[in-house]
Design a protein around this motif. Structure first.
Motif, PDB file in Angstrom:
ATOM      1  N   MET A  34       0.786  -1.568   0.301  1.00  0.00           N
ATOM      2  CA  MET A  34      -0.230   0.323   0.395  1.00  0.00           C
ATOM      3  C   MET A  34       1.136   1.501  -0.633  1.00  0.00           C
ATOM      4  O   MET A  34       1.851   0.731   0.766  1.00  0.00           O
ATOM      5  CB  MET A  34      -0.671  -0.059   1.052  1.00  0.00           C
ATOM      6  N   ILE A  35       0.671   1.999  -0.639  1.00  0.00           N
ATOM      7  CA  ILE A  35       0.829   3.768  -0.567  1.00  0.00           C
ATOM      8  C   ILE A  35       0.598   4.526  -0.052  1.00  0.00           C
ATOM      9  O   ILE A  35      -1.072   4.573  -0.842  1.00  0.00           O
ATOM     10  CB  ILE A  35       1.446   3.810  -2.428  1.00  0.00           C
ATOM     11  N   ALA A  36       0.914   4.833   0.155  1.00  0.00           N
ATOM     12  CA  ALA A  36       0.017   6.402   1.810  1.00  0.00           C
ATOM     13  C   ALA A  36       0.539   7.589   0.420  1.00  0.00           C
ATOM     14  O   ALA A  36       1.482   7.707   0.804  1.00  0.00           O
ATOM     15  CB  ALA A  36       0.149   6.174   2.590  1.00  0.00           C
ATOM     16  N   VAL A  37      -0.029   8.357  -0.110  1.00  0.00           N
ATOM     17  CA  VAL A  37       0.679   9.860   0.280  1.00  0.00           C
ATOM     18  C   VAL A  37      -0.958  11.140   0.737  1.00  0.00           C
ATOM     19  O   VAL A  37      -1.590  11.135   0.110  1.00  0.00           O
ATOM     20  CB  VAL A  37       0.102  10.312  -1.741  1.00  0.00           C
ATOM     21  N   PRO A  38      -0.459  11.715   1.900  1.00  0.00           N
ATOM     22  CA  PRO A  38      -0.772  13.254   1.710  1.00  0.00           C
ATOM     23  C   PRO A  38      -0.375  14.255   0.804  1.00  0.00           C
ATOM     24  O   PRO A  38       0.665  14.400   0.694  1.00  0.00           O
ATOM     25  CB  PRO A  38      -0.701  13.320   3.069  1.00  0.00           C
ATOM     26  N   ALA A  39      -1.505  15.409   0.570  1.00  0.00           N
ATOM     27  CA  ALA A  39      -1.204  15.794  -0.189  1.00  0.00           C
ATOM     28  C   ALA A  39      -2.186  16.986   0.336  1.00  0.00           C
ATOM     29  O   ALA A  39      -3.200  17.170   0.943  1.00  0.00           O
ATOM     30  CB  ALA A  39      -1.993  15.889  -1.372  1.00  0.00           C
ATOM     31  N   ARG A  40      -1.395  18.677  -0.131  1.00  0.00           N
ATOM     32  CA  ARG A  40      -2.291  20.018   0.644  1.00  0.00           C
ATOM     33  C   ARG A  40      -1.830  21.144  -0.464  1.00  0.00           C
ATOM     34  O   ARG A  40      -0.894  21.051   0.025  1.00  0.00           O
ATOM     35  CB  ARG A  40      -2.135  20.238   2.384  1.00  0.00           C
ATOM     36  N   GLU A  41      -2.725  20.980  -1.558  1.00  0.00           N
ATOM     37  CA  GLU A  41      -2.304  22.499  -2.412  1.00  0.00           C
ATOM     38  C   GLU A  41      -1.309  21.649  -3.020  1.00  0.00           C
ATOM     39  O   GLU A  41      -0.593  22.683  -2.892  1.00  0.00           O
ATOM     40  CB  GLU A  41      -1.664  23.562  -1.275  1.00  0.00           C
ATOM     41  N   GLU A  42      -1.797  20.636  -3.793  1.00  0.00           N
ATOM     42  CA  GLU A  42      -0.709  20.157  -4.192  1.00  0.00           C
ATOM     43  C   GLU A  42      -0.698  20.159  -6.111  1.00  0.00           C
ATOM     44  O   GLU A  42       0.214  19.265  -6.768  1.00  0.00           O
ATOM     45  CB  GLU A  42       0.188  19.226  -3.696  1.00  0.00           C
ATOM     46  N   ALA A  43      -2.089  20.811  -6.205  1.00  0.00           N
ATOM     47  CA  ALA A  43      -2.411  20.687  -7.867  1.00  0.00           C
ATOM     48  C   ALA A  43      -1.328  20.705  -8.856  1.00  0.00           C
ATOM     49  O   ALA A  43      -1.715  19.618  -9.797  1.00  0.00           O
ATOM     50  CB  ALA A  43      -3.394  21.885  -8.020  1.00  0.00           C
ATOM     51  N   ALA A  44      -0.437  21.337  -9.097  1.00  0.00           N
ATOM     52  CA  ALA A  44       0.695  21.458  -9.626  1.00  0.00           C
ATOM     53  C   ALA A  44       1.516  20.669 -10.080  1.00  0.00           C
ATOM     54  O   ALA A  44       1.980  20.498 -10.870  1.00  0.00           O
ATOM     55  CB  ALA A  44       1.359  22.803  -9.104  1.00  0.00           C
ATOM     56  N   ARG A  45       1.851  19.531  -9.067  1.00  0.00           N
ATOM     57  CA  ARG A  45       2.672  18.702  -8.583  1.00  0.00           C
ATOM     58  C   ARG A  45       2.138  17.455  -8.661  1.00  0.00           C
ATOM     59  O   ARG A  45       2.610  16.133  -8.443  1.00  0.00           O
ATOM     60  CB  ARG A  45       3.939  18.704  -7.481  1.00  0.00           C
TER      61      ARG A  45
ATOM     62  N   GLY B 207      -2.908  -0.987  -3.015  1.00  0.00           N
ATOM     63  CA  GLY B 207      -3.537  -0.088  -3.755  1.00  0.00           C
ATOM     64  C   GLY B 207      -2.496   1.224  -3.208  1.00  0.00           C
ATOM     65  O   GLY B 207      -1.622   1.249  -2.645  1.00  0.00           O
ATOM     66  N   VAL B 208      -3.330   2.499  -3.883  1.00  0.00           N
ATOM     67  CA  VAL B 208      -2.562   3.272  -3.246  1.00  0.00           C
ATOM     68  C   VAL B 208      -3.693   4.810  -2.836  1.00  0.00           C
ATOM     69  O   VAL B 208      -5.174   4.754  -3.099  1.00  0.00           O
ATOM     70  CB  VAL B 208      -2.595   4.310  -4.541  1.00  0.00           C
ATOM     71  N   VAL B 209      -3.387   5.156  -1.480  1.00  0.00           N
ATOM     72  CA  VAL B 209      -4.414   6.377  -0.609  1.00  0.00           C
ATOM     73  C   VAL B 209      -3.919   7.233  -0.979  1.00  0.00           C
ATOM     74  O   VAL B 209      -2.899   8.076  -0.298  1.00  0.00           O
ATOM     75  CB  VAL B 209      -3.959   5.519   0.571  1.00  0.00           C
ATOM     76  N   VAL B 210      -4.711   8.548  -1.132  1.00  0.00           N
ATOM     77  CA  VAL B 210      -3.844   9.760  -1.611  1.00  0.00           C
ATOM     78  C   VAL B 210      -5.119  10.333  -0.388  1.00  0.00           C
ATOM     79  O   VAL B 210      -6.096  10.574  -0.940  1.00  0.00           O
ATOM     80  CB  VAL B 210      -4.224  10.411  -3.345  1.00  0.00           C
ATOM     81  N   LEU B 211      -4.482  11.492   0.434  1.00  0.00           N
ATOM     82  CA  LEU B 211      -5.798  12.036   1.188  1.00  0.00           C
ATOM     83  C   LEU B 211      -5.589  13.686   1.128  1.00  0.00           C
ATOM     84  O   LEU B 211      -3.958  14.019   1.332  1.00  0.00           O
ATOM     85  CB  LEU B 211      -5.366  11.369   3.470  1.00  0.00           C
ATOM     86  N   VAL B 212      -5.871  14.596   0.093  1.00  0.00           N
ATOM     87  CA  VAL B 212      -5.962  15.434   0.069  1.00  0.00           C
ATOM     88  C   VAL B 212      -7.187  16.081   1.641  1.00  0.00           C
ATOM     89  O   VAL B 212      -7.921  15.995   1.912  1.00  0.00           O
ATOM     90  CB  VAL B 212      -6.585  15.964  -1.017  1.00  0.00           C
ATOM     91  N   ASN B 213      -5.949  16.498   1.854  1.00  0.00           N
ATOM     92  CA  ASN B 213      -6.325  17.343   3.317  1.00  0.00           C
ATOM     93  C   ASN B 213      -6.342  19.398   3.361  1.00  0.00           C
ATOM     94  O   ASN B 213      -5.948  19.926   3.060  1.00  0.00           O
ATOM     95  CB  ASN B 213      -5.889  17.091   4.379  1.00  0.00           C
ATOM     96  N   ASN B 214      -7.729  19.954   3.622  1.00  0.00           N
ATOM     97  CA  ASN B 214      -7.823  20.998   3.482  1.00  0.00           C
ATOM     98  C   ASN B 214      -7.409  22.840   2.561  1.00  0.00           C
ATOM     99  O   ASN B 214      -6.390  23.477   2.684  1.00  0.00           O
ATOM    100  CB  ASN B 214      -7.111  21.458   5.154  1.00  0.00           C
ATOM    101  N   SER B 215      -7.286  21.558   1.320  1.00  0.00           N
ATOM    102  CA  SER B 215      -6.848  22.035   0.330  1.00  0.00           C
ATOM    103  C   SER B 215      -7.733  23.122  -0.368  1.00  0.00           C
ATOM    104  O   SER B 215      -8.574  22.941  -0.790  1.00  0.00           O
ATOM    105  CB  SER B 215      -6.460  21.268  -0.680  1.00  0.00           C
ATOM    106  N   ALA B 216      -7.211  25.088  -0.377  1.00  0.00           N
ATOM    107  CA  ALA B 216      -8.021  25.398  -1.086  1.00  0.00           C
ATOM    108  C   ALA B 216      -7.649  25.857  -2.769  1.00  0.00           C
ATOM    109  O   ALA B 216      -8.643  26.103  -3.925  1.00  0.00           O
ATOM    110  CB  ALA B 216      -7.429  27.315  -0.839  1.00  0.00           C
ATOM    111  N   ASP B 217      -7.161  24.226  -3.558  1.00  0.00           N
ATOM    112  CA  ASP B 217      -7.181  24.837  -4.600  1.00  0.00           C
ATOM    113  C   ASP B 217      -8.085  23.205  -5.169  1.00  0.00           C
ATOM    114  O   ASP B 217      -8.569  22.474  -4.568  1.00  0.00           O
ATOM    115  CB  ASP B 217      -5.367  24.531  -5.106  1.00  0.00           C
ATOM    116  N   ASN B 218      -7.088  23.285  -6.583  1.00  0.00           N
ATOM    117  CA  ASN B 218      -7.977  21.385  -7.079  1.00  0.00           C
ATOM    118  C   ASN B 218      -7.362  20.698  -7.344  1.00  0.00           C
ATOM    119  O   ASN B 218      -7.370  19.439  -7.872  1.00  0.00           O
ATOM    120  CB  ASN B 218      -8.853  22.189  -8.533  1.00  0.00           C
TER     121      ASN B 218
END
Length: 363
Positions: A1-12, A36-47
């Motif tokens: 399993m792969i875990a990826v946290p993301a916050r305001e990283e639309a460009a990357r 599987g891949v888990v992407v957790l987008v948190n508290n983001s103001a972008d897309n």
């Protein structure tokens, strides 16, 4: 399993996910049956969420992609990564049917190489409970960093390599042999499910959660391998998303020339003393002879420390380091890094000479 946290990283985040999908292990179907891949987008103001979801769908890999608004107390790098890794662990546990598995994590602004998972699996198969990869900066972005910051990073890396080699020579650890590296970064960190559960999951800290997890594993004597062959590319930006994170640290060092460095880059004499004491105590602890040795007094430790020496060595050593004024860490001033690196290299050469003479005398 792969875990990826993301916050305001639309460009990357798209490049991050596409790099994950290019894993040779995925293409050759040699992965754990449940992947599987888990992407957790948190508290983001972008897309970020929309970009991540589209990229994941294009990969045709099993995935969970969530867009959450974490409460203020948890809305930090450690909280987001911990939640993502917990979800990955639960997914692996529920669908793995008791089979051994592992969790990898990387950052949304990082790009893993195509052999990332394969090399990680190989290191774990050799008995490690966790594997930390090396991190290199994106070439184009690094090129635009201030010259003084690049020079400082060069001196720090050279001295770090000297200290790591000294540590390996003075107090070798079989599961993490030289050559290795000194990085414990969320950009490339893997841990077996069993080790993750044994450590109690990711420590709940705002930043430095990657190093905190490695510390927790070591405290339980779970082997951690710092694999130099695993190299992940990450952003060299000075405006990061995580307060206290890598970008924040680089920006501070760029703005304040004399800002302190990593406390692991301590004066050479301090480091050698630390490695020598760790070797002695490791040997005495393993042999059950701590009670027969004099060590608390020279380390200026209270007598109660000796009475509590029945724990595993990792927890014991961590407590000794924290309690001994002799082993207190202090970062080396940046202007002295090159000189101490040169002195450390001479010290290593001296060890080579002693070893050579000893080998000839024993023939």
């Amino acid at each position: 399993m792969i875990a990826v946290p993301a916050r305001e990283e639309a460009a990357r985040i798209g490049a991050c996910i596409r790099a994950i999908a290019r894993q040779t292990c995925i293409l050759s179907s040699c992965l754990h049956p449940l992947f599987g891949v888990v992407v957790l987008v948190n508290n983001s103001a972008d897309n970020t969420f929309a970009v991540a979801a589209e990229a994941l769908q294009d990969t045709q890999l099993p995935f969970i992609c969530l867009d959450v608004e974490l409460p203020k107390a948890q809305a930090h790098a450690g909280g987001a990564r911990g939640l993502a890794m917990d979800m990955a662990a639960d997914w692996l546990e529920e669908g793995g049917h008791g089979q051994p598995g592992f969790i990898l994590t990387t950052d949304a602004d990082s790009r893993v190489p195509s052999d990332w998972m394969g090399l990680t699996q190989r290191a774990l198969a050799c008995g490690a409970g966790a594997v930390a990869g090396r991190v290199r900066l994106d070439d184009d972005e690094e090129h635009h960093l201030p010259a003084d910051l690049k020079l400082r990073r060069c001196h720090e890396q050279l001295y770090e390599q000297v200290l790591l080699e000294l540590s390996a020579r003075i107090d070798p650890v079989p599961h993490d042999p030289w050559p290795n590296h000194g990085t414990a970064s969320g950009a490339s960190l893997a841990v077996t499910l069993a080790a993750y559960r044994a450590a109690g999951g990711l420590p709940d800290v705002p930043c430095g959660e990657d190093r905190a997890l490695v510390d927790a594993l070591r405290a339980r004597d779970i082997p951690v391998r710092h694999a130099s062959e695993i190299v992940v590319t990450t952003s060299a930006r000075l405006a990061g998303r995580a307060k206290g994170g890598f970008a924040d640290t680089m920006r501070r060092r760029s703005e304040v020339r004399d800002s302190p460095g990593d406390d692991a880059l301590e004066p050479l004499a301090n480091a050698v003393r630390r490695y020598a004491w760790r070797r002695r105590l490791r040997k005495w602890h393993a042999g059950g002879t701590l009670g027969e040795r004099v060590w608390a007094q020279p380390l200026r430790l209270p007598a109660t420390v000796e009475e509590q020496a029945r724990e595993g060595f990792g927890a014991f050593w961590r407590r000794i380091e924290a309690a001994s004024p002799i082993l207190a860490k202090a970062p080396l001033h940046r202007d002295l890094l090159a000189a101490h690196a040169a002195a450390g290299r001479r010290f290593l050469d001296g060890l080579d000479d002693v070893y050579s003479r000893s080998s000839k005398a024993s023939r």
